[in-house]
Structures are given as C-alpha cells and as structure tokens.
Design an enzyme around this catalytic site. Structure first.
Site, mmCIF file in Angstrom:
data_model
loop_
_atom_site.group_PDB
_atom_site.id
_atom_site.type_symbol
_atom_site.label_atom_id
_atom_site.label_comp_id
_atom_site.label_asym_id
_atom_site.label_seq_id
_atom_site.Cartn_x
_atom_site.Cartn_y
_atom_site.Cartn_z
ATOM 1 N N ASP A 218 -63.512 41.196 -53.737
ATOM 2 C CA ASP A 218 -64.921 41.251 -53.347
ATOM 3 C C ASP A 218 -65.836 41.210 -54.573
ATOM 4 O O ASP A 218 -65.586 41.905 -55.563
ATOM 5 C CB ASP A 218 -65.148 42.565 -52.574
ATOM 6 N N LEU A 223 -68.517 42.226 -61.887
ATOM 7 C CA LEU A 223 -67.719 43.363 -62.361
ATOM 8 C C LEU A 223 -68.261 43.961 -63.652
ATOM 9 O O LEU A 223 -68.206 45.162 -63.871
ATOM 10 C CB LEU A 223 -66.258 42.941 -62.607
ATOM 11 N N GLU A 260 -64.047 36.138 -54.105
ATOM 12 C CA GLU A 260 -65.368 35.929 -53.521
ATOM 13 C C GLU A 260 -66.345 35.787 -54.685
ATOM 14 O O GLU A 260 -66.818 36.774 -55.235
ATOM 15 C CB GLU A 260 -65.788 37.105 -52.636
HETATM 16 C C1 BGC Z 1 -69.305 41.483 -48.850
HETATM 17 C C2 BGC Z 1 -70.490 42.054 -48.115
HETATM 18 C C3 BGC Z 1 -70.853 43.372 -48.732
HETATM 19 C C4 BGC Z 1 -71.062 43.235 -50.246
HETATM 20 C C5 BGC Z 1 -71.202 44.543 -50.911
HETATM 21 C C6 BGC Z 1 -69.865 41.305 -50.243
HETATM 22 O O1 BGC Z 1 -69.329 40.454 -51.017
HETATM 23 O O2 BGC Z 1 -68.854 40.273 -48.307
HETATM 24 O O3 BGC Z 1 -70.231 42.176 -46.750
HETATM 25 O O4 BGC Z 1 -72.038 43.856 -48.163
HETATM 26 O O5 BGC Z 1 -69.954 42.591 -50.811
HETATM 27 O O6 BGC Z 1 -69.994 45.212 -50.865
#
Ligand code: BGC
Length: 592
Positions: A218, A223, A260
C-alpha cells in the site's frame, strides 16, 4: 467437497518450491471480507462466510484472491488504519478462520494476496501510543516522523484534499507535530529507523508462515520523506523495497509483491527495480486512459500510454484494473483530461471525491452492457494481469449517498432476498446497506438471477475468463499495436511461442470498418476464440474487418500448415460454459 476430483487436480498446481511466475497467468479477484458473506448473521462479512463462497470465486475462473485489510483497526479508513498487524479483526473471525480460508483456497488452486500497509499505522497502534510518550530522539519516539514546527517537507502535496489541510498534525501528548500523507489519524512510520524495518520483516514472516502468496504494498511512493523533494518516489524507497523483496524471497520464492504506486509512467516503472523489487505494479497510468479512449472513441490515449510503459524486467508484470475499492483516481492525468473525465463520467459533484470519481464500473457506464463488455475485453487482453473488483462481474451498482469511498464498498449482491442474501441480520445491523436503487440494486442485479440467465454479464465473464485462461499469450505474450487509419478501432497482437492472437476492439458506439496491415502474417487464417468461426485468409493486402458498435474480436491466427492440418476439425472454440442443471431456468434446454 474434498472428494471432488477437480479440487485434487487444482491442489497440485500450487507448487511452493520454486518461482513459477504464476502471477503472469493469473486473474486476481479483489474483495473485502466484510463485504462478501456474513456467516454468523451479525451484519458483517467474515472469513467463514468468504470460505463458504469460495465455490463461486473458483467457478468464475480466477486464480487468486486479493483481500482488503482485515486486521484489528478502529476502521476510520476501512482498515487501512491498522492497530495490530499480526491478528484478525474479531468482527471478521479468528486467525484459525483465516488459516482455514487459506487452506480451502489453496485446495482449489486459488492463491491469496493480502495487504501490507506500512506507510502508516492507526494512531491507536501501540507503537504510536508509545512514541508520543517516549523521550524526544529515542528509538521508540522515532518510529514516527516528528517536527517542532510543522513546516518541513512543504513541497509534498496533500492526497486527501477533501478532508485534510496539512500533512502535519499537532499531537498534544507528544507536544510535537507528526507527519501523515493520508488521514490525520494515520501517522506515517519512519523508515529511517532500523527498528521499523525489523518490525516490517516480522509482519511479512508472520503472514508468510500462515501461507499467504502475495502482498499488495500500500502507498509505497510515500514511505520516505526528504527535504527539497515532493516526498514521492524518493530514491531510498527502493532500498526498502529491495529489502522487503529479499526477505519474502528467502521465505517463499513464489510469493508476489504488488505495488500500489499511483504515479506517472516514468515514476511507476522504477518500482520493478531490475526485477528485484516488486513483481507487479498496478497500471495506474493506463486505467483512466481506457475510460478516456472509450468516451472519446479514440484509441490514441491507450496507445500512447502503453507504448511508454512496455519495457519491464523479464520477471515483472503490470496489474491491470478498471475499478477498485478507492475512487477512480485522476491524480496522474492532465487537468484537461481530468475535467473531461469529470464532465463525462461524473457530472454530479456528489460522484467526485478528492481528485477522482467514486463510482463502480456499471454505474460509470450507465449500465451499458456493450461498453462494460468492451472495457472488460481490454482488461483481459492488454499486457498484464487483470484484477477484477468484486461485484463488477455482475454489474453491481453503488450508493452515492454513503460517505467517503463506502459508495463502492457495499455488500455483495447474492440474491433478491432481504439484505441482498448477504446476511440475515436486521438491516440496521449491516456494516453498510446494500444497493437498493431500481437499476443496480440487489433486486435487479444479483448472482442468483445471473447464474440462471445464460447471456447474463456473470455468465459472459465466466466465458471470457475461460477463453483467456486457455491462452497463455494473454498473460505472457509479446505485445504489438497495429496502427490502422481508423482511430476508433484499437488493434493489437499478442504472441507467445507458436501462438499469435489478434485483438480488435471498436471503441465507437456505431459500426466501424478497418483495414489492418497484417502482411507479415500473410497466409494465416484467423479463427474466433469464442465461437470457432474461421475468417478469410490473410493476404499481403490490408486485411478488412467490420465491427458492430463496441464490438471486439479475439482471433487466433492459424499458420497455413496448422490451418491445413485442422481442416477436418476447425472447432478450436471455447464454447460458452454450460449452466449446471441446478442453475438452469426450469424447462430450459442445456444449450440455451
Ligand atoms: C488505499 C486507500 C487508503 C489509503 C490510506 C490507499 O492506497 O488504497 O484505500 O485510504 O491507502 O491508507
């Protein structure tokens, strides 16, 4: 169920000893435990419920499940605010329930990906509670990023512009500001602290020991923060990712990391490293451009972005998606493109959030089956691994009156029974209400009905997925655009080993004619992968095709020798999967 011979065959396909690049052939189904099925009727989906519904996921034909965060959390950001990384939120079950789920998924040959959300924690996490009380400069305090003034890193943009005004928030207990790229209840961890890195390794190993097959990383671009930068894609980030990769590989060489990184193409590519960071990254640059191309009936946006993102290390792969649990993000398009998308797909302000659109696939496309199928045909044939958001396989709707991104996180619509067949709890106890509008609500759109209707979106998706699964060229093949003069038609070749597949998609609502330069394939005979229809032989002259509005073709090109040897049996088709007797409308013939 264990006696089912299909399950024994599938179980053998999960080989944990060596890297198989399995993710290249995979189709990933994204879902949230709480949204899928409620087994104990308390209004919240749970692991036993998800396990019960594995037959459905297997039957779709996908090969992996990506679960949204299911860890203990105050749930102020739907679980992306974690307060314990090594446990299951009691509302969703126990660690044993998780173990049972993973075993049941593996028994079907389904892999399991989970979230690694370590850019930030919840402010309720014991690390933060300890940090805010620890002496300044101590390792415990330095689990997070602090400031006396709240003025550092001021070039970093605010991501949640609808709810936050700064990336710094004052903490009265620490008597200092803490850094957060998302909500102010989500303090960012400090990756310059080796103790944080050690904790991340512990988390990885905890879940690897429980058998997970992959992690979605995520929010990785954020970071690390450095003065004089915008705080995104800072070079040191890649040191952290290489460390994560090495740790994971040591434990399970077949485990996959999916980044992501919502960035421009040139900034997304480095997340693959030299094949030693993330195995996959979401193709954020492509996603909005598929919607723009369909809206403008012009293939150019897709061609430009794909051509600029083709060179990946051998062992890497894009993850392609149309929708997910967040808003359809428009952060990485130009202002003009964003305005266009808003005007076309979200005229009402309520449908927008931050720099994006909070709608599901079916509602974005006004429930237009032809455009839904067209976009799915791109999802399943462009270079990358398709990721399908739960409910989009039945054309589920959304509820724009819910807060934040809950709009697209409503209960799975299983049937027309109360609560969409998701739960027998009183409706008031549901974690969110099911969609109830007359067009997309559960009485009109649900699994039970779509299973019975041979031509439903669900059965069409099962068919497309079956065709894709039968041809490795879609997952692993080389990719080459053809550049026809008619820009309303997108055409490309997927080639793997002996196999060449021609994909042609009409982005326009009306019939189009196109001439394709296939002279280097002269002598080949195209055969439709769905129905087995043989097309006229390809010659040196441009190959003419006509397509109905929003139609698409997937044609395998048989070499002249192959075509000759198959002439007695030209049926290479992958027929529409038959409906099991139990799902057929009474009195209906098996072939519809
Ligand atoms: C997730 C979101 C989340 C955010 C903060 C994102 O990359 O996909 O749903 O709100 O990270 O954690």
């Amino acid at each position: 169920m264990q006696d089912d011979p299909r399950i024994r065959i599938a179980a053998r396909t999960v080989d944990r000893r060596r890297p198989t690049l399995w993710y290249k052939d995979a189709i990933i189904y994204q879902t949230h435990v709480r949204a899928f099925f409620d087994s104990n009727n308390d209004g919240v989906g749970d692991f036993p419920g998800l396990t019960e519904k594995l037959d459905y996921i297997e039957d779709l034909g996908v090969s992996a499940i990506w679960l949204l965060p299911f860890f203990p959390s105050p749930l102020k950001d739907d679980g992306y605010d974690i307060s314990d990384y090594c446990a299951v939120n009691p509302a969703y079950g126990t660690l044993d329930d998780f173990r049972t789920f993973v075993e049941a998924a593996h028994a079907r040959g389904l892999r399991v990906l989970i979230e690694l959300v370590v850019n930030h924690t919840s402010d309720q996490h014991p690390w933060f509670q300890r940090a805010r009380r620890a002496p300044k400069g101590s390792p415990e305090r330095d689990f997070y990023v602090w400031s006396e003034t709240g003025h550092e890193y001021d070039e970093a943009r605010i991501i949640f512009i609808d709810s936050e005004i700064s990336n710094w928030t004052w903490d009265p207990i620490a008597k200092a500001y803490f850094w957060h790229r998302f909500y102010s209840h989500q303090p960012d961890l400090n990756f310059d602290n080796p103790l944080v890195i050690r904790e991340v390794k512990n988390i990885l190993n905890f879940w690897l020991d429980l058998g997970v097959d992959g992690f979605r990383l995520d929010a990785v671009p954020y970071l690390i923060e450095r003065e004089g930068t915008d705080g995104e894609n800072v070079p040191e980030t890649h040191r952290v990712l290489k460390m994560i990769r090495a740790e994971v590989e040591r434990r399970n060489p077949d485990c996959v990391l999916l980044a992501e990184a919502n960035q421009m193409p040139k900034d997304t590519l480095p997340y693959f490293g030299n094949g030693d960071e993330c195995h996959m990254a979401f193709h954020f640059p492509l996603m909005p451009r598929m919607f723009i191309a369909v809206a403008q009936e012009d293939s150019t946006p897709i061609i430009e972005v794909v051509e600029s993102t083709m060179r990946l290390p051998e062992n890497c792969q894009w993850a392609i998606f149309l929708r997910n649990h967040d808003e359809l993000t428009l952060e990485m398009v130009t202002e003009d493109e964003r305005d266009y998308m808003w005007q076309f797909y979200a005229t009402h302000r309520r449908l927008r959030i931050n720099l994006g659109i909070r709608r599901r696939l079916a509602t974005l496309l006004d429930g237009d089956c032809r455009r839904i199928e067209l976009l799915n045909s791109l999802l399943f044939s462009m270079p990358g691994t398709p990721v399908l958001y739960y409910g989009d396989e039945i054309g589920m709707g959304d509820n724009p009156f819910l807060g934040d991104r809950d709009v697209v996180r409503t209960p799975m619509q299983w049937s027309a029974d109360s609560n969409a067949g998701f739960s027998k709890a009183d409706t008031v106890a549901l974690y969110l209400p099911p969609v109830m509008d007359p067009l997309f609500g559960y009485q009109a759109v649900n699994v039970e009905v779509q299973k019975k209707i041979r031509s439903s979106l669900l059965n069409w998706m099962r068919w497309v997925i079956r065709v894709r699964n039968a041809h490795q060229a879609f997952g692993r093949g080389d990719f080459r655009f053809l550049h026809p003069e008619n820009r309303k038609v997108l055409a490309y070749l997927r080639c793997f080993g002996e196999e060449t597949i021609l994909c042609v998609a009409n982005l326009s609502e009306t019939m189009q004619a196109v001439q394709l330069d296939l002279s280097d394939l002269a002598g080949c005979i195209p055969i439709d992968l769905f129905g087995g229809c043989l097309m006229p032989v390809i010659e040196a002259a441009p190959y003419p095709l006509t397509l109905g509005g929003h139609a698409f073709y997937w044609l395998r090109l048989l070499s002249p020798e192959e075509a000759r040897s198959r002439s007695d049996n030209p049926q290479e088709a992958m027929d529409r999967p038959e409906l099991p007797a139990k799902d057929r409308i009474q009195g209906q013939r098996p072939s519809g």
